[in-house]
Scaffold this motif. Sequence first.
Motif, PDB file in Angstrom:
ATOM      1  N   ARG A   1      54.892  22.142 -14.157  1.00 11.01           N
ATOM      2  CA  ARG A   1      53.480  22.979 -13.363  1.00 11.01           C
ATOM      3  C   ARG A   1      54.413  22.462 -11.585  1.00 11.01           C
ATOM      4  NH1 ARG A   1      51.791  27.246 -16.065  1.00 11.01           N
ATOM      5  NH2 ARG A   1      53.367  27.252 -16.506  1.00 11.01           N
ATOM      6  N   ALA A   2      55.046  21.948 -11.495  1.00  4.59           N
ATOM      7  CA  ALA A   2      55.514  21.389  -9.894  1.00  4.59           C
ATOM      8  C   ALA A   2      55.869  19.542 -10.203  1.00  4.59           C
ATOM      9  CB  ALA A   2      53.314  21.019  -9.273  1.00  4.59           C
ATOM     10  N   GLN A   3      56.211  20.296  -8.425  1.00  2.76           N
ATOM     11  CA  GLN A   3      57.834  18.766  -8.996  1.00  2.76           C
ATOM     12  C   GLN A   3      57.639  18.879  -7.004  1.00  2.76           C
ATOM     13  OE1 GLN A   3      59.535  16.246 -11.062  1.00  2.76           O
ATOM     14  NE2 GLN A   3      59.585  15.586  -8.754  1.00  2.76           N
ATOM     15  N   GLY A   4      57.249  17.044  -6.589  1.00  6.07           N
ATOM     16  CA  GLY A   4      57.460  17.237  -5.178  1.00  6.07           C
ATOM     17  C   GLY A   4      58.862  17.198  -5.032  1.00  6.07           C
TER      18      GLY A   4
ATOM     19  N   ARG B   1      66.332  16.540  -3.679  1.00 11.45           N
ATOM     20  CA  ARG B   1      65.956  15.265  -4.233  1.00 11.45           C
ATOM     21  C   ARG B   1      64.545  15.283  -4.215  1.00 11.45           C
ATOM     22  NH1 ARG B   1      65.589  13.257   1.002  1.00 11.45           N
ATOM     23  NH2 ARG B   1      64.070  12.051   1.336  1.00 11.45           N
ATOM     24  N   SER B   2      63.943  15.734  -5.746  1.00  2.55           N
ATOM     25  CA  SER B   2      63.030  15.037  -6.214  1.00  2.55           C
ATOM     26  C   SER B   2      62.670  14.082  -5.508  1.00  2.55           C
ATOM     27  CB  SER B   2      62.650  14.851  -8.199  1.00  2.55           C
ATOM     28  OG  SER B   2      63.410  13.777  -8.269  1.00  2.55           O
ATOM     29  N   VAL B   3      60.867  14.147  -5.355  1.00  2.00           N
ATOM     30  CA  VAL B   3      59.571  12.975  -4.998  1.00  2.00           C
ATOM     31  C   VAL B   3      58.835  13.053  -6.101  1.00  2.00           C
ATOM     32  CG1 VAL B   3      58.060  12.602  -2.972  1.00  2.00           C
ATOM     33  CG2 VAL B   3      61.009  13.990  -2.512  1.00  2.00           C
ATOM     34  N   GLY B   4      57.877  11.578  -6.153  1.00  2.00           N
ATOM     35  CA  GLY B   4      57.392  11.514  -7.603  1.00  2.00           C
ATOM     36  C   GLY B   4      57.826  12.134  -8.936  1.00  2.00           C
ATOM     37  N   GLU B   5      56.708  12.155  -9.710  1.00  4.00           N
ATOM     38  CA  GLU B   5      56.467  12.377 -10.309  1.00  4.00           C
ATOM     39  C   GLU B   5      56.276  13.870 -10.994  1.00  4.00           C
ATOM     40  OE1 GLU B   5      58.059  10.641 -13.192  1.00  4.00           O
ATOM     41  OE2 GLU B   5      58.399   9.760 -11.547  1.00  4.00           O
ATOM     42  N   PRO B   6      57.201  14.105 -12.167  1.00  2.00           N
ATOM     43  CA  PRO B   6      56.298  15.751 -12.475  1.00  2.00           C
ATOM     44  C   PRO B   6      55.016  16.139 -12.831  1.00  2.00           C
ATOM     45  CG  PRO B   6      58.104  15.431 -13.907  1.00  2.00           C
ATOM     46  CD  PRO B   6      57.664  14.181 -12.834  1.00  2.00           C
ATOM     47  N   GLU B   7      54.627  17.090 -12.259  1.00  2.00           N
ATOM     48  CA  GLU B   7      53.345  17.388 -13.023  1.00  2.00           C
ATOM     49  C   GLU B   7      53.636  18.032 -14.276  1.00  2.00           C
ATOM     50  OE1 GLU B   7      49.733  20.796 -11.885  1.00  2.00           O
ATOM     51  OE2 GLU B   7      50.229  19.180 -10.652  1.00  2.00           O
ATOM     52  N   LEU B   8      53.515  17.856 -15.676  1.00  2.00           N
ATOM     53  CA  LEU B   8      54.076  18.628 -16.713  1.00  2.00           C
ATOM     54  C   LEU B   8      52.607  19.071 -17.503  1.00  2.00           C
ATOM     55  CD1 LEU B   8      55.965  15.532 -18.190  1.00  2.00           C
ATOM     56  CD2 LEU B   8      56.565  17.319 -17.003  1.00  2.00           C
TER      57      LEU B   8
END
Length: 411
Positions: A405-408, A388-395
């Motif tokens: 750019r990044a996705q926990g 699952r994804s964690v936190g908000e994506p860095e757009l």
Amino acid sequence: METGIDLADLAFWRRPPHERERDFARLRALDRPVFFAERRVPLLRSGAGFHALVRHADVVEASRNAKVFSSEPAVTNPEPPGWVKHVFGDSMVNLDDPRHARLRRIVSRAFSPKMLARLDSGIQKAAERIVDDVVEQGPRDFVAQVAARLPINVICDMMGVPDGIRARVHAHVDVSTAYTGVRMSLPRTVAMAGRNMAALFALQRLVMRLGRERAREPADDLVSALVNANVDGERLTPKELGSFFTLLLVAGNETARNTMAHGLKLLTDNPGERERLAGDFEAHIGGAIEETVRYVSPIMQFRRTVTEPYEMRGVRFAPGDKVVLFYGSANRDEEVFPDAGRFDITRRPNPHVGFGGPGPHFCLGANLARQEIKIMYRELFTRLPGIRSVGEPELLLSNFDNSVRAQGFAF
Ligand code: HEM
């Protein structure tokens, strides 16, 4: 203008996606293309502005009519800097027929069902290796560890890029895809242009060399098929091969990677849809990919230039006018997509324009993207069912690339 919305202003693209969606809904409700004057940035060239097509029907109408809505001189907006044109000038995406049709005829060989089937086992192996590495390293960034790794390898597989030079290709691509379409300060533009240009030319040289080798000594691979004449005597010149490769890297790398990254977040935020997919992966993965491409619109806009007087919803376009096709907005048009803000992997029909509208430039790599994402997701969801994804994506701040750019993540 009276709505207070300005699509030509960088500040608009800085705002969170849900706020932009709201503004696009207001623009759609106006029921006519709206003109936005382009901002002048000191020392940078700028154009007069553009008409925004935000309704699904309008984007489809312009995509279909390539005679009036030309892809030349370029499909990005604002006007790309000279170095971008220089590198991509001969790319099919920026050309009209007959030059576009000739290139598309030749390179379509790369995307035939037979060619794509040959890529299957390579994609499967790459996906397995990616999941092995994630298990070993532990989850940190889904983009770097998973999404960014697959598409570029697939393109290298396709073109028969030898293993020995792949590391260099990866490094060049990271630099060369940093162009966002957003106007930056002059020093940043110059710095980026220098690095991008060098990276892209280095890539083109690599592939041109490969092309010359394969022309001399054909092997059973795609580059050989492209540089040697087919039954109609058509083939790519080494320079055209170089431009095609950079187009593939730019068109097929970020887009597929961003779809995978956004998709994980969407499936995490919509547990019902996630359960449905997990319940019968093979039955639902096709719908899940289409819905992700609709919902996300990995490419948010492309531009056309008008070639002759034309009227759309009472607005007159003159030759030379720029028209921007906002795929992201068209994909949320309630007239075509009931409850458009809902992520629904069973949506049928789903005539989204995420791969472009119907017409001569419809994404050549759509089936390849579907194939990559399906294999990668199958591997992930089978071996890491709790992913699952964690936190908000860095757009990325961009007006055309909906890039993560990044996705926990966790599993
Ligand atoms: C989810 C992933 C993808 C999305 C959302 C996407 C989106 C698009 C869009 C919107 C266009 C239309 C351009 C226009 O009308 O001016 C396009 C064209 C194109 N795409 Fe894709 N694309 C994806 C994946 C790929 C892949 C994986 C490849 C190849 C490896 C690829 C290669 C191309 C090429 C070569 C064109 C130009 C076609 C032409 O001008 O005739 N794309 N894509």
